[in-house]
Scaffold this motif. Sequence first.
Motif, PDB file in Angstrom:
ATOM      1  N   THR A 216       0.869  -1.167   0.000  1.00  0.00           N
ATOM      2  CA  THR A 216       0.000   0.000   0.000  1.00  0.00           C
ATOM      3  C   THR A 216       0.912   1.224   0.000  1.00  0.00           C
ATOM      4  O   THR A 216       2.120   1.099  -0.161  1.00  0.00           O
ATOM      5  N   HIS A 217       0.363   2.397   0.216  1.00  0.00           N
ATOM      6  CA  HIS A 217       1.152   3.628   0.284  1.00  0.00           C
ATOM      7  C   HIS A 217       0.722   4.441   1.494  1.00  0.00           C
ATOM      8  O   HIS A 217      -0.459   4.471   1.840  1.00  0.00           O
ATOM      9  N   HIS A 218       1.687   5.097   2.106  1.00  0.00           N
ATOM     10  CA  HIS A 218       1.410   6.088   3.144  1.00  0.00           C
ATOM     11  C   HIS A 218       1.475   7.465   2.498  1.00  0.00           C
ATOM     12  O   HIS A 218       2.459   7.802   1.841  1.00  0.00           O
ATOM     13  N   TYR A 219       0.427   8.219   2.682  1.00  0.00           N
ATOM     14  CA  TYR A 219       0.360   9.616   2.263  1.00  0.00           C
ATOM     15  C   TYR A 219       0.607  10.401   3.546  1.00  0.00           C
ATOM     16  O   TYR A 219      -0.320  10.721   4.278  1.00  0.00           O
ATOM     17  N   ASP A 220       1.871  10.647   3.830  1.00  0.00           N
ATOM     18  CA  ASP A 220       2.290  11.120   5.148  1.00  0.00           C
ATOM     19  C   ASP A 220       2.329  12.646   5.232  1.00  0.00           C
ATOM     20  O   ASP A 220       3.094  13.298   4.520  1.00  0.00           O
ATOM     21  N   VAL A 221       1.508  13.189   6.128  1.00  0.00           N
ATOM     22  CA  VAL A 221       1.495  14.624   6.391  1.00  0.00           C
ATOM     23  C   VAL A 221       2.413  14.842   7.595  1.00  0.00           C
ATOM     24  O   VAL A 221       2.200  14.267   8.662  1.00  0.00           O
ATOM     25  N   ARG A 222       3.442  15.684   7.387  1.00  0.00           N
ATOM     26  CA  ARG A 222       4.522  15.812   8.373  1.00  0.00           C
ATOM     27  C   ARG A 222       4.500  17.178   9.053  1.00  0.00           C
ATOM     28  O   ARG A 222       4.317  18.203   8.405  1.00  0.00           O
ATOM     29  N   PHE A 223       4.717  17.143  10.349  1.00  0.00           N
ATOM     30  CA  PHE A 223       4.675  18.338  11.183  1.00  0.00           C
ATOM     31  C   PHE A 223       6.012  18.542  11.893  1.00  0.00           C
ATOM     32  O   PHE A 223       6.833  17.631  11.965  1.00  0.00           O
ATOM     33  N   LEU A 224       6.186  19.714  12.477  1.00  0.00           N
ATOM     34  CA  LEU A 224       7.343  20.037  13.308  1.00  0.00           C
ATOM     35  C   LEU A 224       6.920  19.961  14.768  1.00  0.00           C
ATOM     36  O   LEU A 224       5.900  20.540  15.161  1.00  0.00           O
ATOM     37  N   ALA A 225       7.692  19.244  15.574  1.00  0.00           N
ATOM     38  CA  ALA A 225       7.479  19.194  17.026  1.00  0.00           C
ATOM     39  C   ALA A 225       8.736  19.717  17.706  1.00  0.00           C
ATOM     40  O   ALA A 225       9.846  19.303  17.363  1.00  0.00           O
ATOM     41  N   VAL A 226       8.556  20.608  18.663  1.00  0.00           N
ATOM     42  CA  VAL A 226       9.682  21.187  19.384  1.00  0.00           C
ATOM     43  C   VAL A 226       9.779  20.501  20.751  1.00  0.00           C
ATOM     44  O   VAL A 226       8.807  20.431  21.501  1.00  0.00           O
ATOM     45  N   CYS A 227      10.965  20.012  21.045  1.00  0.00           N
ATOM     46  CA  CYS A 227      11.230  19.274  22.275  1.00  0.00           C
ATOM     47  C   CYS A 227      11.492  20.236  23.438  1.00  0.00           C
ATOM     48  O   CYS A 227      12.238  21.204  23.284  1.00  0.00           O
ATOM     49  N   PRO A 228      10.902  19.976  24.605  1.00  0.00           N
ATOM     50  CA  PRO A 228      11.205  20.834  25.756  1.00  0.00           C
ATOM     51  C   PRO A 228      12.657  20.644  26.209  1.00  0.00           C
ATOM     52  O   PRO A 228      13.205  19.548  26.084  1.00  0.00           O
ATOM     53  N   PRO A 229      13.284  21.699  26.717  1.00  0.00           N
ATOM     54  CA  PRO A 229      14.673  21.582  27.188  1.00  0.00           C
ATOM     55  C   PRO A 229      14.812  20.486  28.248  1.00  0.00           C
ATOM     56  O   PRO A 229      13.956  20.330  29.114  1.00  0.00           O
TER      57      PRO A 229
END
Length: 196
Positions: free
Chosen positions: A137-150
């Motif tokens: 099959t195929h993944h239609y991947d919607v990608r986001f930015l996540a910011v890691c806490p210090p």
Amino acid sequence: MTLFEDAVTLFEDAVETLGRWRATSEAADLARKRTQELLAAGPVAMTRRHRPGHVTASALIVDERRRVLLCLHGRLGLWMQVGGHCEAADGTLAVAALREATEESGIAGLRLDPDPIDVDIHPVRCAAAAGEPAGPTHHYDVRFLAVCPPGAVERISDESAALGWFTADDLPSPLADGVVQQLAPAFARLGRPDQM
């Protein structure tokens, strides 16, 4: 309610998100358009039951030193961002990406930018649903930015063989296709006043 009816809100969010999103590259814009075509199938396109492909959500986790957290996928043997299948209860693609990022990194308190940084389409083999055989099959991947806490410390999940922090000029190998194309839009997003 059927599985497809449960996915209606998530489906509506995917249609709205991709309709308003300003693509970060020509490749991402083409993938966005192809994902919109997939969504013409309706809410089923958000589920593994849709064998031509289904929408997934992932997140590129970045820390205050501008390093990215990548996982060595246990089944694929490739380094990639964290993420995966949406669940109807997620309600939005952003919520799905944050849930997946938190589960797979073990990091609480991630801050997710609600606007995607990339869309990528890639072939995979995954089960359609519980008890059904795996298949192409195929993944239609919607990608986001996540910011890691210090100071956050990552924890390996059942889906990963390893987790590691990497700089853009020292990425691990073997690297999944599509990882590099996320870096420029992620780092550009970090320059906005509302990030980090």
